[in-house]
Design an enzyme around this catalytic site. Sequence first.
Site, PDB file in Angstrom:
ATOM      1  N   GLN A  51      -5.248   6.922   7.075  1.00  0.00           N
ATOM      2  CA  GLN A  51      -4.860   7.754   5.928  1.00  0.00           C
ATOM      3  C   GLN A  51      -5.564   7.123   4.432  1.00  0.00           C
ATOM      4  O   GLN A  51      -5.865   7.747   3.510  1.00  0.00           O
ATOM      5  CB  GLN A  51      -3.514   8.133   5.597  1.00  0.00           C
ATOM      6  CG  GLN A  51      -3.131   9.004   7.012  1.00  0.00           C
ATOM      7  CD  GLN A  51      -1.501   9.534   6.888  1.00  0.00           C
ATOM      8  OE1 GLN A  51      -1.071   9.740   5.823  1.00  0.00           O
ATOM      9  NE2 GLN A  51      -0.973   9.834   7.896  1.00  0.00           N
ATOM     10  N   CYS A 169       1.296   6.619  -1.250  1.00  0.00           N
ATOM     11  CA  CYS A 169       0.069   6.113  -2.008  1.00  0.00           C
ATOM     12  C   CYS A 169       0.083   6.814  -3.354  1.00  0.00           C
ATOM     13  O   CYS A 169      -0.565   7.670  -3.988  1.00  0.00           O
ATOM     14  CB  CYS A 169      -1.283   6.419  -1.286  1.00  0.00           C
ATOM     15  SG  CYS A 169      -2.678   5.541  -1.933  1.00  0.00           S
ATOM     16  N   ASP A 313       7.356   4.825   5.060  1.00  0.00           N
ATOM     17  CA  ASP A 313       7.561   5.872   4.026  1.00  0.00           C
ATOM     18  C   ASP A 313       8.868   6.576   4.007  1.00  0.00           C
ATOM     19  O   ASP A 313       9.242   7.068   3.062  1.00  0.00           O
ATOM     20  CB  ASP A 313       6.348   7.005   3.746  1.00  0.00           C
ATOM     21  CG  ASP A 313       5.027   6.256   3.539  1.00  0.00           C
ATOM     22  OD1 ASP A 313       5.133   5.184   3.063  1.00  0.00           O
ATOM     23  OD2 ASP A 313       4.064   7.019   3.711  1.00  0.00           O
ATOM     24  N   ALA A 324       0.193  -1.019   3.012  1.00  0.00           N
ATOM     25  CA  ALA A 324       0.282  -2.527   2.543  1.00  0.00           C
ATOM     26  C   ALA A 324       1.844  -2.902   2.531  1.00  0.00           C
ATOM     27  O   ALA A 324       2.403  -3.948   3.098  1.00  0.00           O
ATOM     28  CB  ALA A 324      -0.203  -2.901   1.178  1.00  0.00           C
ATOM     29  N   CYS A 356      -1.933  -1.334  -4.188  1.00  0.00           N
ATOM     30  CA  CYS A 356      -2.471  -0.138  -4.445  1.00  0.00           C
ATOM     31  C   CYS A 356      -3.996  -0.718  -4.759  1.00  0.00           C
ATOM     32  O   CYS A 356      -4.326  -0.677  -6.005  1.00  0.00           O
ATOM     33  CB  CYS A 356      -1.922   0.744  -5.487  1.00  0.00           C
ATOM     34  SG  CYS A 356      -2.466   2.594  -5.471  1.00  0.00           S
TER      35      CYS A 356
END
Length: 427
Positions: A51, A169, A313, A324, A356
């Site tokens: 993703q 993200c 998440d 990460a 990021c």
Amino acid sequence: MRLTSAVLRDHVRLAIVGGGSGGSAVAAKFSRILGASNVAVIEPKATHYYQPGFTLVGGGLMKLDSLIRSEESVLPQGVNLIRSKLSRFEPENNKLHFEESPPLAYDYLVIATGVELRYDLIKNLPSALETPGVCSIYLPQYAEKTFKEIQSLQKGNALFTFPNTPIKCAGAPQKICYIAEDYWRRNSVRQNIHISYNTSLGAIFGIPKYAASLMKQVESRGIELNTRTNLIEVDPEKKQATFELLNAEAQPTGKTIVKKYDLLHVGPPCSPVPVLREAASANSPLVDGKGWVKVHPKTLQNETFNNVFGIGDCANTPNAKTAAAISSQFRALEANLTSVIAGKQPVSEYDGYASCPLVINHNQAILAEFNGDGPLETLPIDQSKPRYLAYFLKRYFMPALYWQGLVKGYWKGPKVIRKLLHLGFSK
């Protein structure tokens, strides 16, 4: 033997709900510890995506087919892959319930369900995504559509949005803004396009060091930044987007503003998946009031059920929701779950690390690495400066690290590398 449609056994040592980044890593590692036949992964989806590459697909910098594997190929041989949809957790009795299969009992449980993309929380957005001009890099089909929209836009208003919810993200909505601006500039139409980035946050980025660098990009490239602004409705017939204005605490003020768009890129609101939201409605101690898996932020162990852990998440940890972060959480979870299986207490702590790589054009990125205390950088250089090295890592190195390292249960984040490169003076 892989289970593909029904639960053929009624008990496993370790059940993992979710076959994405975190679930695959845990399955790979613990199949080697417990034996693959003693591990079950509950994942109805047949396709596994890398993703983090969706943003680059949306900018025409990667091809979607390079990001795709079958779920079976990602998981280790012999792991029980259960494709039945989970209907209910019963942690009090160590059981999982399914819509079309008998219950599964477990000794230990890892919840790795990720988040649900809630396009439905924005009025008319699900149908608007099928109309010209509206796009989002968060789903594969819309990532490809995003690049087509960027290519076709010759003039007008381009709006990019960031929601007033947790989001996976969090850098992606502005990354695609920068990549699009760079594309239009390189194709000599930038002067005809007004670009605005509309975020519910109070700043362009949550870490001041990187925010300062990103603001230089915004200002030098003529991008309009609107903070405390949240998309609530799309009218595809009039090509209008309605935003609510928020106060300093990100609460609605009752005021709205309507903007015309020719291109609208939406960063979707996110929430826990339905089965976790239902657990919240039932006041299960497995989750908090909104449905995020309730874990200790450092050990990742559930606060009530010692044989349950959360990763990624879906957890209520305060870190940014990135792949990460999952890799560094995996370091702690592996040690702690191994210790708990041995009848001991958790022995490792997640340090809150997230990363990021903020792509700002077709060959540069800002490699943001941080935790709740601020930057936590791996390289002994100033990573807030745009560099080709950061883009190279994002575009070429990290996909290989994901497929060959993380989902195979080997990559546990850059902590060791960071200490070596900083001569042991970094955390």
